[in-house]
Design a protein around this motif. Sequence first.
Motif, short mmCIF file in Angstrom:
data_model
loop_
_atom_site.label_atom_id
_atom_site.label_comp_id
_atom_site.label_asym_id
_atom_site.label_seq_id
_atom_site.Cartn_x
_atom_site.Cartn_y
_atom_site.Cartn_z
N ARG A 159 -6.70 10.52 -14.84
CA ARG A 159 -8.09 10.82 -14.51
C ARG A 159 -9.02 10.38 -15.63
O ARG A 159 -8.61 10.16 -16.77
N SER A 176 -8.81 9.39 -9.46
CA SER A 176 -7.74 8.97 -10.37
C SER A 176 -7.73 7.45 -10.45
O SER A 176 -8.18 6.77 -9.52
N ASN A 195 -8.78 5.46 -7.03
CA ASN A 195 -8.37 6.11 -5.80
C ASN A 195 -9.13 7.42 -5.64
O ASN A 195 -9.41 8.10 -6.62
N HIS A 196 -9.43 7.77 -4.39
CA HIS A 196 -10.17 9.01 -4.13
C HIS A 196 -9.28 10.25 -4.28
O HIS A 196 -9.80 11.36 -4.38
N ASP A 197 -7.98 10.06 -4.28
CA ASP A 197 -7.02 11.16 -4.41
C ASP A 197 -6.72 11.42 -5.89
O ASP A 197 -6.26 10.53 -6.60
N SER A 199 -4.38 12.99 -7.24
CA SER A 199 -2.96 12.98 -7.60
C SER A 199 -2.30 11.62 -7.36
O SER A 199 -1.09 11.49 -7.56
N HIS A 200 -3.07 10.63 -6.94
CA HIS A 200 -2.45 9.33 -6.62
C HIS A 200 -1.90 8.64 -7.86
O HIS A 200 -0.75 8.20 -7.88
#
Length: 235
Positions: A159, A176, A195-197, A199-200
């Motif tokens: 992050r 991330s 990435n919008h996630d 945890s990706h």
Amino acid sequence: MTTEANKILTPVVDDTLIAEYLEENTDFFERHPQLLQQLSLRHQERGTVSLVERQQQVLRQRIMQLEEEITDLMITARRNEELFRVYSELYVELLECTELADVMDALQRTFSEQLNMPALSLKFFDSPIELDEQFTFAADTHKKLLSKRFQNDPVYLGRLTADEKKLLFPDEPIASVALLLLGHKGELGMLAIGNHDASHFEPAMDTLLVRQLQALLSRILPPLLSHHAAHHDTV
């Protein structure tokens, strides 16, 4: 008298010895089958059940657990196979690029359309040639990011702070990132994939594919920059 009484009451065999004996003599109940009908176990839902029933139940649960683990492994294997295919096709496209814009187009098609990661940023450090604004940092705004995220490794997964995200992805709500320093010693530039996630991209994930991409870009970009400079001087 008390001592003698304690000696009499103290069991000669305790639970540990019984457990060890059964582990070492797995055929014990085969030699004494009548015990299987006499023994019973307490079950939380079904009350008292026989040892055989309980053993079958434990085996069924273990089989279900193994089936779930195998399914998860198969899903992961298929996902990894698909990722490998996508990256392999990208490598071929990059090797055929003749302009910086071609490189950016190939990267965006792959990460946006096939990997569902629309946020991508390719930046060069201290380039001696004039580049479009999308390929450069404003002044020295990136140096704090470099010193913080790349202390021991040319790849960063994880992050970013709000300011760091604004520097790389001002128009995307990125959670991330994968940051790859480019060049023999990271001196050329940086590719940022968002990435919008949240945890990706994580520090513990495997980096084989992104490191291969990093090595390929580090090899093909310098000639393209030289070509870009020559074309700019001619114009």
